[in-house]
Scaffold this motif. Structure first.
Motif, PDB file in Angstrom:
ATOM      1  N   LEU A   1       4.261  65.674 -38.689  1.00 22.72           N
ATOM      2  CA  LEU A   1       2.810  65.752 -38.802  1.00 22.72           C
ATOM      3  C   LEU A   1       2.252  64.799 -39.861  1.00 22.72           C
ATOM      4  O   LEU A   1       1.045  64.738 -40.059  1.00 22.72           O
ATOM      5  CB  LEU A   1       2.379  67.192 -39.094  1.00 22.72           C
ATOM      6  CG  LEU A   1       2.658  68.186 -37.967  1.00 22.72           C
ATOM      7  CD1 LEU A   1       2.331  69.604 -38.416  1.00 22.72           C
ATOM      8  CD2 LEU A   1       1.902  67.813 -36.705  1.00 22.72           C
ATOM      9  N   GLY A   2       3.139  64.070 -40.539  1.00 26.05           N
ATOM     10  CA  GLY A   2       2.706  63.062 -41.493  1.00 26.05           C
ATOM     11  C   GLY A   2       2.786  63.472 -42.944  1.00 26.05           C
ATOM     12  O   GLY A   2       2.515  62.664 -43.834  1.00 26.05           O
ATOM     13  N   ALA A   3       3.121  64.732 -43.215  1.00 22.29           N
ATOM     14  CA  ALA A   3       3.218  65.181 -44.606  1.00 22.29           C
ATOM     15  C   ALA A   3       4.384  64.480 -45.299  1.00 22.29           C
ATOM     16  O   ALA A   3       5.381  64.126 -44.676  1.00 22.29           O
ATOM     17  CB  ALA A   3       3.403  66.696 -44.664  1.00 22.29           C
ATOM     18  N   GLN A   4       4.225  64.302 -46.588  1.00 25.51           N
ATOM     19  CA  GLN A   4       5.306  63.761 -47.413  1.00 25.51           C
ATOM     20  C   GLN A   4       6.072  64.945 -47.981  1.00 25.51           C
ATOM     21  O   GLN A   4       5.468  65.856 -48.544  1.00 25.51           O
ATOM     22  CB  GLN A   4       4.733  62.914 -48.544  1.00 25.51           C
ATOM     23  CG  GLN A   4       3.884  61.777 -48.055  1.00 25.51           C
ATOM     24  CD  GLN A   4       2.992  61.216 -49.150  1.00 25.51           C
ATOM     25  OE1 GLN A   4       3.058  61.604 -50.306  1.00 25.51           O
ATOM     26  NE2 GLN A   4       2.130  60.297 -48.781  1.00 25.51           N
ATOM     27  N   VAL A   5       7.387  64.931 -47.810  1.00 21.91           N
ATOM     28  CA  VAL A   5       8.236  66.016 -48.312  1.00 21.91           C
ATOM     29  C   VAL A   5       9.252  65.378 -49.260  1.00 21.91           C
ATOM     30  O   VAL A   5      10.354  65.018 -48.845  1.00 21.91           O
ATOM     31  CB  VAL A   5       8.924  66.785 -47.159  1.00 21.91           C
ATOM     32  CG1 VAL A   5       9.717  67.965 -47.708  1.00 21.91           C
ATOM     33  CG2 VAL A   5       7.893  67.264 -46.141  1.00 21.91           C
ATOM     34  N   PRO A   6       8.869  65.205 -50.536  1.00 21.59           N
ATOM     35  CA  PRO A   6       9.703  64.448 -51.474  1.00 21.59           C
ATOM     36  C   PRO A   6      10.896  65.208 -52.045  1.00 21.59           C
ATOM     37  O   PRO A   6      11.726  64.617 -52.716  1.00 21.59           O
ATOM     38  CB  PRO A   6       8.717  64.091 -52.581  1.00 21.59           C
ATOM     39  CG  PRO A   6       7.719  65.187 -52.555  1.00 21.59           C
ATOM     40  CD  PRO A   6       7.592  65.589 -51.114  1.00 21.59           C
ATOM     41  N   ALA A   7      10.981  66.502 -51.777  1.00 23.38           N
ATOM     42  CA  ALA A   7      12.086  67.304 -52.314  1.00 23.38           C
ATOM     43  C   ALA A   7      12.729  68.068 -51.171  1.00 23.38           C
ATOM     44  O   ALA A   7      12.085  68.333 -50.152  1.00 23.38           O
ATOM     45  CB  ALA A   7      11.557  68.281 -53.363  1.00 23.38           C
ATOM     46  N   PRO A   8      13.992  68.435 -51.335  1.00 27.32           N
ATOM     47  CA  PRO A   8      14.632  69.230 -50.285  1.00 27.32           C
ATOM     48  C   PRO A   8      13.945  70.583 -50.138  1.00 27.32           C
ATOM     49  O   PRO A   8      13.439  71.131 -51.116  1.00 27.32           O
ATOM     50  CB  PRO A   8      16.075  69.398 -50.773  1.00 27.32           C
ATOM     51  CG  PRO A   8      16.124  68.923 -52.155  1.00 27.32           C
ATOM     52  CD  PRO A   8      14.869  68.180 -52.464  1.00 27.32           C
ATOM     53  N   PRO A   9      13.926  71.102 -48.921  1.00 34.14           N
ATOM     54  CA  PRO A   9      13.323  72.428 -48.730  1.00 34.14           C
ATOM     55  C   PRO A   9      14.086  73.476 -49.531  1.00 34.14           C
ATOM     56  O   PRO A   9      15.268  73.311 -49.830  1.00 34.14           O
ATOM     57  CB  PRO A   9      13.473  72.688 -47.239  1.00 34.14           C
ATOM     58  CG  PRO A   9      14.003  71.460 -46.620  1.00 34.14           C
ATOM     59  CD  PRO A   9      14.478  70.562 -47.692  1.00 34.14           C
ATOM     60  N   LEU A  10      13.386  74.541 -49.860  1.00 33.90           N
ATOM     61  CA  LEU A  10      14.005  75.646 -50.579  1.00 33.90           C
ATOM     62  C   LEU A  10      14.420  76.703 -49.556  1.00 33.90           C
ATOM     63  O   LEU A  10      13.576  77.240 -48.832  1.00 33.90           O
ATOM     64  CB  LEU A  10      13.023  76.237 -51.590  1.00 33.90           C
ATOM     65  CG  LEU A  10      13.480  77.478 -52.354  1.00 33.90           C
ATOM     66  CD1 LEU A  10      14.772  77.217 -53.127  1.00 33.90           C
ATOM     67  CD2 LEU A  10      12.374  77.956 -53.279  1.00 33.90           C
ATOM     68  N   ALA A  11      15.717  76.973 -49.479  1.00 36.38           N
ATOM     69  CA  ALA A  11      16.258  78.006 -48.598  1.00 36.38           C
ATOM     70  C   ALA A  11      16.697  79.176 -49.479  1.00 36.38           C
ATOM     71  O   ALA A  11      17.539  79.010 -50.364  1.00 36.38           O
ATOM     72  CB  ALA A  11      17.434  77.458 -47.797  1.00 36.38           C
ATOM     73  N   VAL A  12      16.108  80.334 -49.252  1.00 32.68           N
ATOM     74  CA  VAL A  12      16.349  81.503 -50.101  1.00 32.68           C
ATOM     75  C   VAL A  12      16.939  82.624 -49.258  1.00 32.68           C
ATOM     76  O   VAL A  12      16.434  82.921 -48.171  1.00 32.68           O
ATOM     77  CB  VAL A  12      15.030  81.990 -50.749  1.00 32.68           C
ATOM     78  CG1 VAL A  12      15.271  83.182 -51.651  1.00 32.68           C
ATOM     79  CG2 VAL A  12      14.349  80.867 -51.513  1.00 32.68           C
TER      80      VAL A  12
END
Length: 183
Positions: A141-152
Motif C-alpha cells: 500500500l506504499g507505507a514505509q516499514v523501516p523496522a521488523p514487525p513485532l511478533a508477540v
C-alpha cells in the motif's frame, strides 16, 4: 506545504481485534508509548481506531456499517505520519477486519506513512507469519516499514511494556530516520 490540519493525528493506532479493548490494543498502546518516549516531542494527536467498533462486515447484498460513528478512519490512516497496526493471528494471518479495512486503500495510497506492524499469536510461527503478512500488505500500500514487525506470543502479554520498550530501543532510530526522511 502540508495539507495537515491541527486536528489531523500524527500517530494512528489501528487495532484489528474483533473484540474492542483487547490485549492486542494493550500491546499496540504499549508500543506507541515506548516509541513516543524515544522519538521525543508529543505528537499533534494520537488516534486509536478499534476496527471492532468501526468496520461492518456483511455476506449479503446490503452493506454493513460499524457501530461507531466518528471522523473518517481512512483519512486518519492516510494522513498519519506514524501508523501502528496491531492484530491477533487468525489461521496464520492477520484478521479479516484488518483485511477488509486495508482493502479499501489503493496501491501506494499510504505512501509517506511510516508503519509498524504488530501480531499476537499463540505460537511463534503463527506470530511471525501474521506479522510478515501484515508488513507485506502495508508495503504494497506504499507505507514505509523501516523496522521488523513485532511478533508477540500470547504467553508474553503480561510483559507488554517490557517487550514494547525493548523493541522501541532497538528500532526507534530507524523509525525516526524514516519519519524525517533520512535514510
Amino acid at each position: 506545504m502540508s495539507d495537515r490540519s491541527p486536528s489531523t493525528p500524527d500517530l494512528v493506532v489501528l487495532v484489528g481485534n474483533p473484540r474492542a479493548g483487547s490485549r492486542t490494543r494493550g500491546i499496540a498502546e504499549a508500543v506507541t508509548v515506548a516509541l513516543l518516549d524515544r522519538l521525543g516531542g508529543p505528537p499533534n494527536a494520537v488516534q486509536v481506531l478499534e476496527l471492532a467498533e468501526i468496520v461492518g462486515v456483511s455476506f449479503g447484498p446490503e452493506p454493513a456499517y460499524g457501530a461507531k460513528a466518528g471522523p473518517d478512519p481512512f483519512a486518519a490512516v492516510r494522513s498519519a505520519r506514524l501508523l501502528v497496526v496491531a492484530t491477533p493471528t487468525y489461521k496464520g494471518s492477520y484478521t479479516g477486519l484488518v483485511k477488509v479495512f486495508l482493502d479499501q486503500f489503493g496501491h501506494r495510497e499510504l505512501a509517506g506513512v511510516v508503519a509498524m506492524p504488530i501480531a499476537v499469536a499463540a505460537s511463534p510461527s503463527h506470530a511471525d507469519a501474521a506479522a510478515s503478512a501484515l508488513r507485506d500488505v502495508l508495503v504494497e500500500l506504499g507505507a514505509q516499514v523501516p523496522a521488523p514487525p513485532l511478533a508477540v506470543l500470547e504467553s508474553q502479554l503480561a510483559d507488554v511494556y517490557e517487550i514494547a520498550a525493548q523493541w522501541a530501543d532497538q528500532h526507534s532510530t530507524a523509525i525516526s530516520a524514516q519519519r524525517t526522511g533520512v535514510t
